[in-house]
Structures are given as C-alpha cells and as structure tokens.
Design a protein around this motif. Structure first.
Motif, PDB file in Angstrom:
ATOM      1  N   HIS A   1       0.845  -1.189   0.000  1.00  0.00           N
ATOM      2  CA  HIS A   1       0.000   0.000   0.000  1.00  0.00           C
ATOM      3  C   HIS A   1       0.883   1.243   0.000  1.00  0.00           C
ATOM      4  O   HIS A   1       1.810   1.349   0.784  1.00  0.00           O
ATOM      5  N   ASN A   2       0.525   2.179  -0.851  1.00  0.00           N
ATOM      6  CA  ASN A   2       1.407   3.310  -1.080  1.00  0.00           C
ATOM      7  C   ASN A   2       0.578   4.584  -1.150  1.00  0.00           C
ATOM      8  O   ASN A   2      -0.363   4.662  -1.931  1.00  0.00           O
ATOM      9  N   LEU A   3       0.917   5.586  -0.307  1.00  0.00           N
ATOM     10  CA  LEU A   3       0.264   6.899  -0.362  1.00  0.00           C
ATOM     11  C   LEU A   3       1.334   7.934  -0.698  1.00  0.00           C
ATOM     12  O   LEU A   3       2.397   7.933  -0.086  1.00  0.00           O
ATOM     13  N   THR A   4       1.030   8.813  -1.645  1.00  0.00           N
ATOM     14  CA  THR A   4       2.025   9.811  -2.068  1.00  0.00           C
ATOM     15  C   THR A   4       1.389  11.188  -2.054  1.00  0.00           C
ATOM     16  O   THR A   4       0.252  11.362  -2.499  1.00  0.00           O
ATOM     17  N   VAL A   5       2.153  12.163  -1.537  1.00  0.00           N
ATOM     18  CA  VAL A   5       1.710  13.561  -1.570  1.00  0.00           C
ATOM     19  C   VAL A   5       2.741  14.355  -2.361  1.00  0.00           C
ATOM     20  O   VAL A   5       3.944  14.284  -2.062  1.00  0.00           O
ATOM     21  N   ILE A   6       2.273  15.080  -3.375  1.00  0.00           N
ATOM     22  CA  ILE A   6       3.174  15.887  -4.222  1.00  0.00           C
ATOM     23  C   ILE A   6       2.643  17.317  -4.217  1.00  0.00           C
ATOM     24  O   ILE A   6       1.638  17.615  -4.856  1.00  0.00           O
ATOM     25  N   PRO A   7       3.298  18.236  -3.476  1.00  0.00           N
ATOM     26  CA  PRO A   7       2.850  19.637  -3.507  1.00  0.00           C
ATOM     27  C   PRO A   7       2.970  20.188  -4.923  1.00  0.00           C
ATOM     28  O   PRO A   7       3.914  19.851  -5.658  1.00  0.00           O
TER      29      PRO A   7
ATOM     30  N   THR B   1       9.102  15.477  -9.911  1.00  0.00           N
ATOM     31  CA  THR B   1       9.636  16.564  -9.095  1.00  0.00           C
ATOM     32  C   THR B   1      11.147  16.597  -9.283  1.00  0.00           C
ATOM     33  O   THR B   1      11.687  15.821 -10.076  1.00  0.00           O
TER      34      THR B   1
ATOM     35  N   HIS C   1       8.715  15.290  -2.443  1.00  0.00           N
ATOM     36  CA  HIS C   1       7.453  14.587  -2.245  1.00  0.00           C
ATOM     37  C   HIS C   1       7.649  13.541  -1.149  1.00  0.00           C
ATOM     38  O   HIS C   1       8.785  13.216  -0.789  1.00  0.00           O
ATOM     39  N   VAL C   2       6.542  13.090  -0.612  1.00  0.00           N
ATOM     40  CA  VAL C   2       6.565  12.177   0.543  1.00  0.00           C
ATOM     41  C   VAL C   2       5.731  10.940   0.211  1.00  0.00           C
ATOM     42  O   VAL C   2       4.660  11.062  -0.391  1.00  0.00           O
ATOM     43  N   ILE C   3       6.218   9.774   0.634  1.00  0.00           N
ATOM     44  CA  ILE C   3       5.502   8.524   0.372  1.00  0.00           C
ATOM     45  C   ILE C   3       5.344   7.757   1.674  1.00  0.00           C
ATOM     46  O   ILE C   3       6.306   7.626   2.438  1.00  0.00           O
ATOM     47  N   HIS C   4       4.154   7.261   1.920  1.00  0.00           N
ATOM     48  CA  HIS C   4       3.872   6.370   3.048  1.00  0.00           C
ATOM     49  C   HIS C   4       3.629   4.987   2.453  1.00  0.00           C
ATOM     50  O   HIS C   4       2.750   4.815   1.605  1.00  0.00           O
ATOM     51  N   GLU C   5       4.412   4.009   2.868  1.00  0.00           N
ATOM     52  CA  GLU C   5       4.325   2.676   2.257  1.00  0.00           C
ATOM     53  C   GLU C   5       4.234   1.610   3.342  1.00  0.00           C
ATOM     54  O   GLU C   5       4.899   1.705   4.375  1.00  0.00           O
TER      55      GLU C   5
END
Lengths: 136, 468
Positions: free
Chosen positions: A71-77, A104, B417-421
């Motif tokens: 499971h992977n969540l990514t935030v890119i301003p 980026t 950027h930031v990733i939660h895995e």
C-alpha cells in the motif's frame, strides 16, 4: 493489466514447456502448480490494484493512493512539480488508454495509469497550469 | 555586449595529449602486443590512427576553445574533430566552480576549472577549462560566483575543519571494508583455541590451512596499507572553510582540488560510521549535492565533507552544512520490536521447507537445520538496533545499517514529495515506512509504528506546503 498478462503468459509457457519438452515431463506436477498459482495472480491482482488506485487534486497538492499488496500513499505539492507527461505503452494504445507521470526535482514522484486519452491530456494540462510549469 | 574572448593556456595541448595517452595508452599497447599475425598491418593502422587523433584532438580543442562573458552569462565555445559547441550558461544557474590541479597541471604551472550548473549532474562537469593560469582561473571563478549569486565572496576567516597527517592515517586505517573485516575476524578468532583445533581436525593438512590464513592476513594488511596511502594522497591538507554563502573544500597531494559548494545546493547530509569507527567513536560526513557530476570513486571523493572526525565534530559540521542548529543523533526514536519479529520471520521462512524435508528424512535431528537461522537472526538483530528516526519542525533524520551505520539528515524544505508505504509483512506487525524524497536522495524511515508513520506523513505533507 500488463502484470496480469505477463503472469498469464509465464504460466502458459511453463505448462507448454513441461508438456512438450521430454526432459521436463517428470516435473509436470510442479509446473502445473506454479502455473496455477500464476494464473490466480493474473486473475486476482489487476482487479485488486484497480480497486485501490485513487488520485485526488487537492487545494495545494496531488494525493495518490495505490497498491494491492504494498500500500502506497504519495503527496506531491504543486510547487514541487517540475513537469508532467502522458505516456502510452503498446498495451495502452491497444485499449485506447494512457498514463500520466508526475516529476519533481527528486525524479518520478507518481503515476496515474488507465486514463482515457482525453482524460489524461486534460489532467496533464490542468496539473501543469496549477503547478505553473509547461506540460510535456 | 560581449567581452573580449579569452583562450586557454597553451599547456592545454600537452595536458590533453597526456590525458589521452593515459586513457588509450594501455589499449594501444595491448593491441600491439596481442595483434601479431594475420592482419597486423590493420592493427598498426588502427593504433596509428588513434595515436594521431590523440595528438591532434587536444591541438584542435586548444585552437577552438574560447571563453567570455556575454551579458549575464558565461559563454564557452569549443570543439574537437567531429563537433563544435557553444555553451551559454546563465550566471545564476552556475552552482559551483572547482579548481583542480593534477600533476600534469603542476608541471606546466596551470590549473583546470570545472563548472557545474543547476540541473546538471551527468558524468562530466558542465564545462571544463583544462588549462588556465592560476590568476586567470581565480579571476574567472570570482567573477562567475559573484555574478551568479549576487553576493561578494567573503574572505575566509580560516578553516572550520582542517585535517593533519595523523587524522588522515586514522581515516585510511579505519575506512573501507578491509579494516572492518579485520576487526570482525579478530573478534571471532579470540575464543577459538586455534592450535588445538588445527592439530585435531587437519593433521597433515595443517600446513595448507596455515598458508591460507597467512595469505588472508597478508591480503588484509596490504589492503589496509593501500587504503592508508590512497587516503593520504586524496585528502592531503583537507580543509573546509565557510566563504559567505558557500563551502570551500580543499584537498589533495598529487591532484589538488578546491571545490566551491553553495549551501543552497546541499540537499542532505550523511554521517557514516562503519563498525571500526563506531568502536572508536569516529565518523565521516558526506553531502548530497543536487547537480554534482562525477562517477564512481570521483563522486564519492567530491561529496566527502569530512573524511574522519569525532562524532561530535561530525554532527557540528553536518549542522553547518545544513544551516541548522545542533544535530542530535544519539536520541533517535528506535523501531518497535515488531520490526525485529518481522525480519526474524523472514529469516525463518525460507528454512521451513528444508527443515520439513530434513525432519522427514532424518527424524527429530532434522530440526537442527533451524540452527542455520541463528546467524541470520544475529544479523537481523544488529540491523534492527541500527534503525532510528527523528522529526523536528525543520529537519528529518533517519538511521539504518547493521555494521555500517548511515545517519541521513535533510531539511524538510528540501523535500520534493513524501511517500507512506506498508507491505503485507509490515501491516501484520503494525509497521510502515515513510520516504522523504529530496533531489538526488531518498530518506527512508523504515519500520515505524503505524501511528508514528501516519503522524510523520501528516506533518510532512502539511509542512511541505508552507516551507520553501
């Protein structure tokens, strides 16, 4: 979809090889077991990944959620986006789809696959405009 | 309006020939030695062609190379046999100008200028001026850096770090894998009654084993000696000075270098502690720089901020490089015990089938196969103890490594950027990983507790929107 087809292809190849090549015939049960496992992966994994894939254009960033097993969540301003591009592989072209890639300064930050071509281009232009960069 | 066009020093010709000779000399010699027989005249023709181009190319490059300022940009024109180029570099895109002096430069009393631009970072510098008089190089360097960053290059107050021969010898003796292996072998060998075991197990074969051990020992000693010599040569008179908005790093015995690194280009700092250095409470510091060129060993040497120092000194310099207050690495938050359990399980799982087969074939004694997992568990435990992380309002710190511990620190403002895995094994034990991506590096806080990982992800996502 590409991974599912790949897994299916490998399982069929294993089965055919174990049937046709005389030296491999004693290993037919092992090949059949592997092929069955890969077939299950090919059938189950793509729909699971499809169900989990999400993207959201928020007020100041892009949020991506994906992955069936990892499971992977990514935030890119938005102000970190250097450029966005649309891409079509051979399978994408076959079914009339495209994918969107976001970059980026740290490299490829995220991708959104399985978009229709108008949707991908609209999203690309929208992100490029919001981020203040030129689209590719 | 352009200024008058400047040329390289004529020493660029012999220096270029010498560099080509170094690159191609071995190849040509091998061709000549190995190519006898049928078609040798073609080998001669090929070698002759290479030799002629090796000489002519530097001549052409010298004749064609010009450099000058045009408005707010530095222009370099040049070319060799097959192509010509005109490179326009806006001064505000130039991020560093390094002065290099190899032996061949010293022979002619010149230096080489290497110019890096923002967004570069391939194998070679954006522009190389291979031979300039030292005064001309210094004038060009000052003009470029002054014009690029709009600030005067302040005269240095003195180095903030300076290493003498003693420190360099220590760096050479404790650096690299060879010294670490020597320490591990010495620890492992201590409790073993070597003589008695040799006599019992090997009898007449003792001579062979002794020869192997002596050879291994000699190899380690020679490797350490080579490491010592190379370290001294590469980092001779190593010094770090703060000059306004950049760091000046000088080093080298045969090949001297002066690297100017703007603070704004430093993306992250790494404090490296191998096993031997951890025992001696020493560390080295390297920096991650966006757009810096070089490959392999040259890139390692270029990014080295401090080859050896005490841990406190290493932290102090890391803080200076990042422009933050003091950096703490001793009280990082450790990974939960679930991290060790997960890794231990991954060591055990591959042994289940062999253990089952062994028990089926050999009976209860087959369970002894599980003992093979003990070294793996030991390694996993050491790696687990090495994990650590810390989040402050402006920085993120992560540490990992079993025997070679690396602590990476970056300013959140540099994050892209930031990733939660979370993988399936991590979810079972309530763990997750948070990745913070900066240009040229990724900082991974591995195996954090779920709550901490979510807190990090939320904080970083919010902070990225406000910090620049």
């Amino acid at each position: 979809m590409a991974e599912g087809l790949g897994a299916l292809g490998i399982s069929l190849t294993l089965l055919i090889a174990a049937t046709v090549i005389p030296e491999l015939r004693p290993y037919r049960p092992v090949a059949a077991g592997l092929a069955a496992a890969l077939f299950v992966v090919a059938a189950v994994l793509p729909p699971l990944k499809y169900l989990r894939w999400r993207y959201e254009i928020r007020e100041r960033d892009l949020f991506l959620s994906r992955g069936a097993i990892f499971h992977n969540l990514t935030v890119i301003p938005f102000d970190r986006i250097q450029y966005v591009e649309t891409r079509q592989g051979p399978l994408d072209r076959l079914v009339g789809l495209a994918q969107l890639l976001v970059y980026t300064a740290a490299g490829k930050a995220g991708q959104i696959p399985g978009l229709s071509i108008p949707e991908a281009e609209s999203l690309r232009d929208q992100l490029a405009k919001i981020a203040g960069t030129d689209s590719v | 309006m352009s200024e008058a066009k400047n040329r390289l020093h004529p020493a660029a010709i012999p220096i270029g020939i010498a560099e080509n000779g170094t690159r191609l000399g071995g190849f040509m010699a091998a061709l000549l030695l190995g190519g006898r027989g049928e078609g040798f005249r073609w080998v001669l023709f090929g070698v002759g062609f290479l030799a002629i181009t090796s000489v002519l190319n530097p001549v052409l490059r010298y004749l064609r190379t010009r450099y000058y300022f045009e408005g707010e940009a530095l222009v370099i024109e040049g070319g060799g046999f097959f192509s010509r180029f005109r490179r326009v570099m806006p001064l505000d895109r130039i991020q560093s100008v390094d002065v290099v002096r190899k032996l061949r430069h010293r022979a002619f009393g010149v230096v080489e200028l290497r110019i890096e631009v923002i967004g570069g970072g391939g194998h070679e510098a954006e522009a190389n001026l291979t031979a300039l008089k030292p005064n001309d190089a210094e004038a060009l360097r000052s003009a470029v850096l002054r014009g690029g960053h709009g600030a005067e290059v302040h005269a240095a107050a003195g180095p903030i770090i300076q290493l003498g021969p003693r420190e360099l010898l220590l760096a050479g003796a404790t650096g690299g894998r060879v010294a670490v292996i020597a320490v591990m072998l010495s620890y492992l060998a201590q409790p073993i009654p070597g003589d008695r075991i040799f006599q019992r197990l090997f009898g007449e074969g003792q001579g062979v084993l002794t020869r192997v051990i002596v050879s291994l020992g000699a190899f380690i000693v020679i490797s350490v000696l080579i490491s010592l010599v190379v370290t001294v040569f590469v980092y001779w008179q190593f010094a770090v000075t703060v000059q306004g908005d950049r760091l000046l790093i000088t080093r080298g015995l045969l090949e001297t270098r002066q690297a100017y690194i703007p603070f704004g280009r430093i993306q992250a700092v790494r404090i490296n502690e191998n096993l031997l250095r951890r025992i001696l409470k020493l560390a080295s510091v390297s920096i991650v720089i966006a757009g810096y060129s070089g490959k392999g060993q040259e890139k390692t040497e270029t990014s080295m901020l401090l080859p050896i120092a005490s841990r406190g000194e290493a932290r102090r310099l890391a803080a200076v490089a990042l422009g933050t207050s003091e950096i703490q690495t001793a009280d990082l938050q450790r990974a939960p015990s679930g991290s060790f359990m997960r890794r231990a399980l991954y060591v055990l799982l591959p042994l289940t089938v062999p253990t089952g087969v062994a028990v089926w074939q050999l009976g209860p004694i087959g369970w002894a196969v599980l003992a093979l997992s003990i070294p793996g568990w030991a390694w996993v435990f050491v790696a687990y103890r090495g994990l650590g992380s810390q989040l402050t309002p402006s920085t993120v710190t992560v540490r990992r490594g079993a025997f070679n511990r690396v602590t990476s620190i970056a300013k959140i403002a540099n994050a892209q950027h930031v990733i939660h895995e979370s993988g399936p094994g991590q979810r079972v034990f309530g763990l997750a990983t948070v990745q913070v991506w900066v240009p040229k590096a990724k900082l991974s806080a591995v195996d954090m507790g779920t709550v901490d990982a979510e807190r990090w992800f939320r904080h970083l996502s919010t902070t990225l929107l406000t910090l620049r």
